[in-house]
Write a protein that holds these residues in place. Sequence first.
Motif, PDB file in Angstrom:
ATOM      1  N   ILE A 100       0.849  -1.194   0.000  1.00 48.75           N
ATOM      2  CA  ILE A 100       0.000   0.000   0.000  1.00 48.75           C
ATOM      3  C   ILE A 100       0.886   1.245   0.000  1.00 48.75           C
ATOM      4  O   ILE A 100       2.058   1.188   0.381  1.00 48.75           O
ATOM      5  CB  ILE A 100      -0.965   0.043   1.202  1.00 48.75           C
ATOM      6  CG1 ILE A 100      -0.189   0.069   2.527  1.00 48.75           C
ATOM      7  CG2 ILE A 100      -1.958  -1.086   1.158  1.00 48.75           C
ATOM      8  CD1 ILE A 100      -1.060   0.345   3.726  1.00 48.75           C
ATOM      9  N   THR A 101       0.298   2.330  -0.428  1.00 45.94           N
ATOM     10  CA  THR A 101       0.976   3.626  -0.411  1.00 45.94           C
ATOM     11  C   THR A 101       0.266   4.507   0.605  1.00 45.94           C
ATOM     12  O   THR A 101      -0.961   4.630   0.576  1.00 45.94           O
ATOM     13  CB  THR A 101       0.924   4.293  -1.797  1.00 45.94           C
ATOM     14  OG1 THR A 101       1.548   3.434  -2.742  1.00 45.94           O
ATOM     15  CG2 THR A 101       1.618   5.633  -1.789  1.00 45.94           C
ATOM     16  N   VAL A 102       1.047   5.091   1.500  1.00 40.64           N
ATOM     17  CA  VAL A 102       0.504   5.991   2.515  1.00 40.64           C
ATOM     18  C   VAL A 102       1.162   7.352   2.316  1.00 40.64           C
ATOM     19  O   VAL A 102       2.381   7.452   2.263  1.00 40.64           O
ATOM     20  CB  VAL A 102       0.771   5.464   3.938  1.00 40.64           C
ATOM     21  CG1 VAL A 102       0.214   6.417   4.976  1.00 40.64           C
ATOM     22  CG2 VAL A 102       0.196   4.079   4.122  1.00 40.64           C
ATOM     23  N   ARG A 103       0.315   8.378   2.189  1.00 37.51           N
ATOM     24  CA  ARG A 103       0.834   9.739   2.066  1.00 37.51           C
ATOM     25  C   ARG A 103       0.391  10.547   3.269  1.00 37.51           C
ATOM     26  O   ARG A 103      -0.776  10.496   3.665  1.00 37.51           O
ATOM     27  CB  ARG A 103       0.311  10.405   0.792  1.00 37.51           C
ATOM     28  CG  ARG A 103       0.962   9.901  -0.456  1.00 37.51           C
ATOM     29  CD  ARG A 103       0.552  10.667  -1.696  1.00 37.51           C
ATOM     30  NE  ARG A 103      -0.862  10.437  -1.976  1.00 37.51           N
ATOM     31  CZ  ARG A 103      -1.751  11.390  -2.227  1.00 37.51           C
ATOM     32  NH1 ARG A 103      -1.396  12.643  -2.233  1.00 37.51           N
ATOM     33  NH2 ARG A 103      -2.998  11.080  -2.482  1.00 37.51           N
ATOM     34  N   PHE A 104       1.329  11.269   3.852  1.00 42.28           N
ATOM     35  CA  PHE A 104       1.028  12.226   4.900  1.00 42.28           C
ATOM     36  C   PHE A 104       1.096  13.600   4.253  1.00 42.28           C
ATOM     37  O   PHE A 104       2.146  14.018   3.780  1.00 42.28           O
ATOM     38  CB  PHE A 104       2.022  12.107   6.056  1.00 42.28           C
ATOM     39  CG  PHE A 104       1.726  10.946   6.947  1.00 42.28           C
ATOM     40  CD1 PHE A 104       0.960  11.120   8.074  1.00 42.28           C
ATOM     41  CD2 PHE A 104       2.187   9.686   6.634  1.00 42.28           C
ATOM     42  CE1 PHE A 104       0.663  10.050   8.890  1.00 42.28           C
ATOM     43  CE2 PHE A 104       1.900   8.611   7.441  1.00 42.28           C
ATOM     44  CZ  PHE A 104       1.133   8.792   8.581  1.00 42.28           C
ATOM     45  N   VAL A 105      -0.043  14.280   4.230  1.00 39.48           N
ATOM     46  CA  VAL A 105      -0.167  15.556   3.537  1.00 39.48           C
ATOM     47  C   VAL A 105      -0.382  16.652   4.579  1.00 39.48           C
ATOM     48  O   VAL A 105      -1.357  16.596   5.343  1.00 39.48           O
ATOM     49  CB  VAL A 105      -1.345  15.524   2.536  1.00 39.48           C
ATOM     50  CG1 VAL A 105      -1.455  16.838   1.795  1.00 39.48           C
ATOM     51  CG2 VAL A 105      -1.198  14.360   1.569  1.00 39.48           C
ATOM     52  N   HIS A 106       0.533  17.611   4.597  1.00 42.19           N
ATOM     53  CA  HIS A 106       0.375  18.743   5.510  1.00 42.19           C
ATOM     54  C   HIS A 106      -0.737  19.640   4.977  1.00 42.19           C
ATOM     55  O   HIS A 106      -0.791  19.910   3.779  1.00 42.19           O
ATOM     56  CB  HIS A 106       1.691  19.516   5.618  1.00 42.19           C
ATOM     57  CG  HIS A 106       1.705  20.475   6.761  1.00 42.19           C
ATOM     58  ND1 HIS A 106       1.201  21.739   6.646  1.00 42.19           N
ATOM     59  CD2 HIS A 106       2.137  20.345   8.038  1.00 42.19           C
ATOM     60  CE1 HIS A 106       1.328  22.363   7.799  1.00 42.19           C
ATOM     61  NE2 HIS A 106       1.897  21.539   8.669  1.00 42.19           N
ATOM     62  N   PRO A 107      -1.647  20.105   5.832  1.00 43.28           N
ATOM     63  CA  PRO A 107      -2.790  20.887   5.341  1.00 43.28           C
ATOM     64  C   PRO A 107      -2.423  22.186   4.634  1.00 43.28           C
ATOM     65  O   PRO A 107      -3.161  22.639   3.756  1.00 43.28           O
ATOM     66  CB  PRO A 107      -3.595  21.186   6.604  1.00 43.28           C
ATOM     67  CG  PRO A 107      -3.142  20.208   7.609  1.00 43.28           C
ATOM     68  CD  PRO A 107      -1.732  19.835   7.265  1.00 43.28           C
ATOM     69  N   THR A 108      -1.293  22.803   4.972  1.00 42.99           N
ATOM     70  CA  THR A 108      -0.983  24.107   4.388  1.00 42.99           C
ATOM     71  C   THR A 108       0.363  24.190   3.685  1.00 42.99           C
ATOM     72  O   THR A 108       0.571  25.087   2.885  1.00 42.99           O
ATOM     73  CB  THR A 108      -1.006  25.205   5.471  1.00 42.99           C
ATOM     74  OG1 THR A 108      -0.048  24.882   6.483  1.00 42.99           O
ATOM     75  CG2 THR A 108      -2.383  25.345   6.078  1.00 42.99           C
ATOM     76  N   GLN A 109       1.283  23.273   3.968  1.00 42.06           N
ATOM     77  CA  GLN A 109       2.628  23.381   3.401  1.00 42.06           C
ATOM     78  C   GLN A 109       2.975  22.089   2.664  1.00 42.06           C
ATOM     79  O   GLN A 109       3.391  21.107   3.269  1.00 42.06           O
ATOM     80  CB  GLN A 109       3.639  23.656   4.504  1.00 42.06           C
ATOM     81  CG  GLN A 109       3.359  24.955   5.224  1.00 42.06           C
ATOM     82  CD  GLN A 109       4.245  25.146   6.433  1.00 42.06           C
ATOM     83  OE1 GLN A 109       4.927  24.243   6.873  1.00 42.06           O
ATOM     84  NE2 GLN A 109       4.229  26.346   6.975  1.00 42.06           N
ATOM     85  N   SER A 110       2.830  22.123   1.347  1.00 39.28           N
ATOM     86  CA  SER A 110       3.030  20.911   0.554  1.00 39.28           C
ATOM     87  C   SER A 110       4.483  20.431   0.569  1.00 39.28           C
ATOM     88  O   SER A 110       4.744  19.272   0.289  1.00 39.28           O
ATOM     89  CB  SER A 110       2.564  21.135  -0.885  1.00 39.28           C
ATOM     90  OG  SER A 110       3.326  22.156  -1.493  1.00 39.28           O
ATOM     91  N   GLY A 111       5.411  21.283   0.902  1.00 39.60           N
ATOM     92  CA  GLY A 111       6.817  20.876   0.964  1.00 39.60           C
ATOM     93  C   GLY A 111       7.098  19.896   2.090  1.00 39.60           C
ATOM     94  O   GLY A 111       8.145  19.238   2.093  1.00 39.60           O
ATOM     95  N   LYS A 112       6.188  19.764   3.028  1.00 43.43           N
ATOM     96  CA  LYS A 112       6.375  18.844   4.158  1.00 43.43           C
ATOM     97  C   LYS A 112       5.709  17.486   3.933  1.00 43.43           C
ATOM     98  O   LYS A 112       5.808  16.607   4.768  1.00 43.43           O
ATOM     99  CB  LYS A 112       5.826  19.475   5.435  1.00 43.43           C
ATOM    100  CG  LYS A 112       6.601  20.707   5.861  1.00 43.43           C
ATOM    101  CD  LYS A 112       6.085  21.261   7.153  1.00 43.43           C
ATOM    102  CE  LYS A 112       6.928  22.451   7.586  1.00 43.43           C
ATOM    103  NZ  LYS A 112       6.484  22.976   8.868  1.00 43.43           N
TER     104      LYS A 112
END
Length: 171
Positions: A100-112
């Motif tokens: 599986i692929t898991v992505r952690f997406v920061h709500p405001t800063q895509s660089g993180k």
Amino acid sequence: MDRPETNPTPWYKQRWPWLLMAPPLVAVVAGFYTLKLAIQSWDGLVSDDYYKEGLAIQQRIDRTAKAAELGLAAWVQWNDGRLTLWFDPARLKIDPPHLITVRFVHPTQSGKDQQLNLVLDQGRYWAPLALPTMGRWNVVIEDESRQWRLSGTIVVPTEREELIQPIVPNE
């Protein structure tokens, strides 16, 4: 009769002109500062192609509906720099996928944002994970072929398990 002063105080040494000029001067300085901030920062929130964005949203909804159909709901736990994930066996209608692929997406800063590929190991998926900032993160879980999708939020750091389950909007 009083004689007018022959040597009056110049205007710039009096208090009233400065009190009257202060608010407009402050507004001008604040305007230039705001202009500087607007030029230096880019929010990146405006999309150029709304049609493609709409198609992508519909595709995400379809993949979330597929996850609901398959009975997918994942428990996510992050503590001590380790991510552990497993599917709720009571709801699962298929065998858990091998990868599986898991992505952690920061709500405001895509660089993180971070992405991990996890392999099934004794019924659970796990990996070391160091998130750059604490707080609320969006979690997106997908299979290798991108047929289904789960998304939710997790607050980091946490010792407790968070349930990520499909929420399909009403049509």
